[in-house]
Design a protein around this motif. Structure first.
Motif, PDB file in Angstrom:
ATOM      1  N   GLY A  29       0.821  -1.207   0.000  1.00  0.00           N
ATOM      2  CA  GLY A  29       0.000   0.000   0.000  1.00  0.00           C
ATOM      3  C   GLY A  29       0.851   1.250   0.000  1.00  0.00           C
ATOM      4  N   SER A  30       0.284   2.320   0.514  1.00  0.00           N
ATOM      5  CA  SER A  30       0.932   3.629   0.515  1.00  0.00           C
ATOM      6  C   SER A  30       1.202   4.092   1.942  1.00  0.00           C
ATOM      7  CB  SER A  30       0.034   4.664  -0.159  1.00  0.00           C
ATOM      8  OG  SER A  30      -0.193   4.322  -1.496  1.00  0.00           O
ATOM      9  N   PRO A  31       2.321   4.786   2.143  1.00  0.00           N
ATOM     10  CA  PRO A  31       2.572   5.334   3.480  1.00  0.00           C
ATOM     11  C   PRO A  31       1.605   6.474   3.774  1.00  0.00           C
ATOM     12  CG  PRO A  31       4.299   6.018   1.947  1.00  0.00           C
ATOM     13  CD  PRO A  31       3.400   5.081   1.208  1.00  0.00           C
ATOM     14  N   ALA A  32       1.127   6.521   4.997  1.00  0.00           N
ATOM     15  CA  ALA A  32       0.246   7.595   5.457  1.00  0.00           C
ATOM     16  C   ALA A  32       0.734   8.000   6.846  1.00  0.00           C
ATOM     17  CB  ALA A  32      -1.205   7.140   5.489  1.00  0.00           C
ATOM     18  N   PRO A  33       1.788   8.822   6.885  1.00  0.00           N
ATOM     19  CA  PRO A  33       2.395   9.182   8.168  1.00  0.00           C
ATOM     20  C   PRO A  33       1.444   9.941   9.088  1.00  0.00           C
ATOM     21  CG  PRO A  33       3.756   9.878   6.325  1.00  0.00           C
ATOM     22  CD  PRO A  33       2.461   9.426   5.757  1.00  0.00           C
ATOM     23  N   GLU A  34       1.738   9.853  10.364  1.00  0.00           N
ATOM     24  CA  GLU A  34       0.996  10.603  11.359  1.00  0.00           C
ATOM     25  C   GLU A  34       1.538  12.025  11.387  1.00  0.00           C
ATOM     26  OE1 GLU A  34       0.805  10.164  16.046  1.00  0.00           O
ATOM     27  OE2 GLU A  34      -0.043   8.420  15.021  1.00  0.00           O
ATOM     28  N   THR A  35       0.643  12.994  11.324  1.00  0.00           N
ATOM     29  CA  THR A  35       1.050  14.400  11.371  1.00  0.00           C
ATOM     30  C   THR A  35       1.166  14.835  12.829  1.00  0.00           C
ATOM     31  OG1 THR A  35      -1.215  15.205  11.272  1.00  0.00           O
ATOM     32  CG2 THR A  35      -0.085  14.861   9.163  1.00  0.00           C
ATOM     33  N   SER A  36       1.662  16.034  13.047  1.00  0.00           N
ATOM     34  CA  SER A  36       1.910  16.497  14.411  1.00  0.00           C
ATOM     35  C   SER A  36       0.687  16.451  15.327  1.00  0.00           C
ATOM     36  CB  SER A  36       2.537  17.889  14.404  1.00  0.00           C
ATOM     37  OG  SER A  36       1.720  18.787  13.715  1.00  0.00           O
ATOM     38  N   GLY A  38      -1.369  14.198  15.426  1.00  0.00           N
ATOM     39  CA  GLY A  38      -1.700  12.796  15.642  1.00  0.00           C
ATOM     40  C   GLY A  38      -2.711  12.222  14.680  1.00  0.00           C
ATOM     41  N   VAL A  39      -2.939  12.901  13.563  1.00  0.00           N
ATOM     42  CA  VAL A  39      -3.871  12.436  12.541  1.00  0.00           C
ATOM     43  C   VAL A  39      -3.061  11.968  11.339  1.00  0.00           C
ATOM     44  CG1 VAL A  39      -5.766  13.142  11.018  1.00  0.00           C
ATOM     45  CG2 VAL A  39      -5.608  14.079  13.318  1.00  0.00           C
ATOM     46  N   ARG A  40      -3.475  10.898  10.721  1.00  0.00           N
ATOM     47  CA  ARG A  40      -2.771  10.394   9.544  1.00  0.00           C
ATOM     48  C   ARG A  40      -3.087  11.259   8.327  1.00  0.00           C
ATOM     49  NH1 ARG A  40       0.741   6.767  10.599  1.00  0.00           N
ATOM     50  NH2 ARG A  40       0.284   5.350  12.287  1.00  0.00           N
ATOM     51  N   ALA A  41      -2.083  11.411   7.467  1.00  0.00           N
ATOM     52  CA  ALA A  41      -2.263  12.145   6.210  1.00  0.00           C
ATOM     53  C   ALA A  41      -1.756  11.285   5.070  1.00  0.00           C
ATOM     54  CB  ALA A  41      -1.497  13.469   6.242  1.00  0.00           C
ATOM     55  N   MET A  42      -2.532  11.215   4.021  1.00  0.00           N
ATOM     56  CA  MET A  42      -2.139  10.516   2.801  1.00  0.00           C
ATOM     57  C   MET A  42      -1.507  11.551   1.883  1.00  0.00           C
ATOM     58  SD  MET A  42      -2.127   7.669   1.168  1.00  0.00           S
ATOM     59  CE  MET A  42      -1.980   7.128  -0.516  1.00  0.00           C
ATOM     60  N   PRO A  43      -0.216  11.378   1.551  1.00  0.00           N
ATOM     61  CA  PRO A  43       0.447  12.376   0.712  1.00  0.00           C
ATOM     62  C   PRO A  43       0.250  12.127  -0.785  1.00  0.00           C
ATOM     63  CG  PRO A  43       2.038  10.793   1.532  1.00  0.00           C
ATOM     64  CD  PRO A  43       0.709  10.411   2.117  1.00  0.00           C
ATOM     65  N   TYR A  44       0.138  13.230  -1.514  1.00  0.00           N
ATOM     66  CA  TYR A  44       0.010  13.213  -2.970  1.00  0.00           C
ATOM     67  C   TYR A  44       0.933  14.273  -3.552  1.00  0.00           C
ATOM     68  CZ  TYR A  44      -4.193  10.446  -2.246  1.00  0.00           C
ATOM     69  OH  TYR A  44      -5.069   9.456  -1.873  1.00  0.00           O
ATOM     70  N   GLY A  84     -11.099   9.493   8.151  1.00  0.00           N
ATOM     71  CA  GLY A  84     -10.522  10.500   9.024  1.00  0.00           C
ATOM     72  C   GLY A  84      -9.118  10.952   8.662  1.00  0.00           C
ATOM     73  N   TYR A  85      -8.696  10.697   7.437  1.00  0.00           N
ATOM     74  CA  TYR A  85      -7.357  11.095   6.984  1.00  0.00           C
ATOM     75  C   TYR A  85      -7.358  12.552   6.522  1.00  0.00           C
ATOM     76  CZ  TYR A  85      -5.461   6.345   6.841  1.00  0.00           C
ATOM     77  OH  TYR A  85      -5.008   5.105   7.174  1.00  0.00           O
ATOM     78  N   ARG A  86      -6.183  13.146   6.594  1.00  0.00           N
ATOM     79  CA  ARG A  86      -5.937  14.432   5.970  1.00  0.00           C
ATOM     80  C   ARG A  86      -5.203  14.170   4.661  1.00  0.00           C
ATOM     81  NH1 ARG A  86      -6.922  18.970   8.770  1.00  0.00           N
ATOM     82  NH2 ARG A  86      -5.181  20.143   7.885  1.00  0.00           N
ATOM     83  N   VAL A  87      -5.020  15.203   3.856  1.00  0.00           N
ATOM     84  CA  VAL A  87      -4.385  15.067   2.548  1.00  0.00           C
ATOM     85  C   VAL A  87      -3.120  15.913   2.528  1.00  0.00           C
ATOM     86  CG1 VAL A  87      -4.686  15.381   0.061  1.00  0.00           C
ATOM     87  CG2 VAL A  87      -6.654  14.732   1.492  1.00  0.00           C
ATOM     88  N   THR A  92       8.075  17.729   0.485  1.00  0.00           N
ATOM     89  CA  THR A  92       9.424  17.766  -0.066  1.00  0.00           C
ATOM     90  C   THR A  92      10.469  17.685   1.037  1.00  0.00           C
ATOM     91  OG1 THR A  92       9.518  20.178   0.056  1.00  0.00           O
ATOM     92  CG2 THR A  92       8.714  19.234  -2.008  1.00  0.00           C
ATOM     93  N   GLY A  93      11.721  17.637   0.594  1.00  0.00           N
ATOM     94  CA  GLY A  93      12.854  17.708   1.507  1.00  0.00           C
ATOM     95  C   GLY A  93      13.271  16.361   2.054  1.00  0.00           C
ATOM     96  N   PRO A  94      14.337  16.364   2.841  1.00  0.00           N
ATOM     97  CA  PRO A  94      14.899  15.110   3.342  1.00  0.00           C
ATOM     98  C   PRO A  94      13.989  14.383   4.331  1.00  0.00           C
ATOM     99  CG  PRO A  94      16.052  16.992   4.302  1.00  0.00           C
ATOM    100  CD  PRO A  94      15.118  17.526   3.250  1.00  0.00           C
ATOM    101  N   ARG A  95      13.000  15.083   4.898  1.00  0.00           N
ATOM    102  CA  ARG A  95      12.063  14.440   5.824  1.00  0.00           C
ATOM    103  C   ARG A  95      10.645  14.435   5.269  1.00  0.00           C
ATOM    104  NH1 ARG A  95      12.882  18.063  10.374  1.00  0.00           N
ATOM    105  NH2 ARG A  95      10.814  17.345  10.937  1.00  0.00           N
ATOM    106  N   LEU A  96      10.482  14.809   4.000  1.00  0.00           N
ATOM    107  CA  LEU A  96       9.165  14.882   3.347  1.00  0.00           C
ATOM    108  C   LEU A  96       8.159  15.614   4.230  1.00  0.00           C
ATOM    109  CD1 LEU A  96       8.880  11.432   1.572  1.00  0.00           C
ATOM    110  CD2 LEU A  96       9.427  13.643   0.577  1.00  0.00           C
ATOM    111  N   THR A  97       8.349  16.900   4.314  1.00  0.00           N
ATOM    112  CA  THR A  97       7.451  17.737   5.097  1.00  0.00           C
ATOM    113  C   THR A  97       6.662  18.659   4.172  1.00  0.00           C
ATOM    114  OG1 THR A  97       9.176  19.393   5.418  1.00  0.00           O
ATOM    115  CG2 THR A  97       8.928  17.704   7.135  1.00  0.00           C
TER     116      THR A  97
END
Length: 125
Positions: A29-36, A38-44, A84-87, A92-97
């Motif tokens: 699947g796709s990574p959906a990291p937890e944002t600050s 505490g909610v998961r975000a699916m990146p595009y 309940g995901y964010r988008v 970008t960047g070395p930590r994908l922020t």
């Protein structure tokens, strides 16, 4: 404008022009990291090259994949909202922020970029 702000603006502008949205995935699947908060975000991302860079940062077997704008808007975004995901957009960047939005915020910004709904008569300059 911040780097994240300019990347977010580019996301909607480029998506309106190309009508393709990119994400990264592997066999699981796709990574959906937890944002600050505490909610998961699916990146595009708004281009294959941007998604390819993200896949390289995260590593593993991730690879870029795409969806048409209409599939993303009518199928994927409602599913993310229901879960309940964010988008995340153009991280970008070395930590994908970068910035992430609620699904409703994404739909509103997308309508603005596409000049739809209340934005249809907006100045086109």
């Amino acid at each position: 404008m911040s780097q994240s702000g300019s990347q977010a603006a580019a996301f909607f502008r480029e998506l309106a022009g190309h009508r393709t949205v990119w994400y990264v995935r592997d066999a699981h699947g796709s990574p959906a990291p937890e944002t600050s908060p505490g909610v998961r975000a699916m990146p595009y991302w708004s281009s294959r090259a941007r998604a390819q860079r993200a896949a390289a940062v995260w590593g593993g077997d991730l690879r870029p994949a795409s969806l048409t704008l209409e599939t993303w808007r009518t199928s994927e975004l409602p599913s993310l909202d229901a879960e309940g995901y964010r988008v995340g957009v153009n991280w970008t960047g070395p930590r994908l922020t970068g910035w992430d939005f609620s699904v409703n915020e994404v739909l509103n910004r997308l309508a603005h970029a596409l000049r739809e709904g209340p934005y249809a008569d907006a100045d086109r300059s």
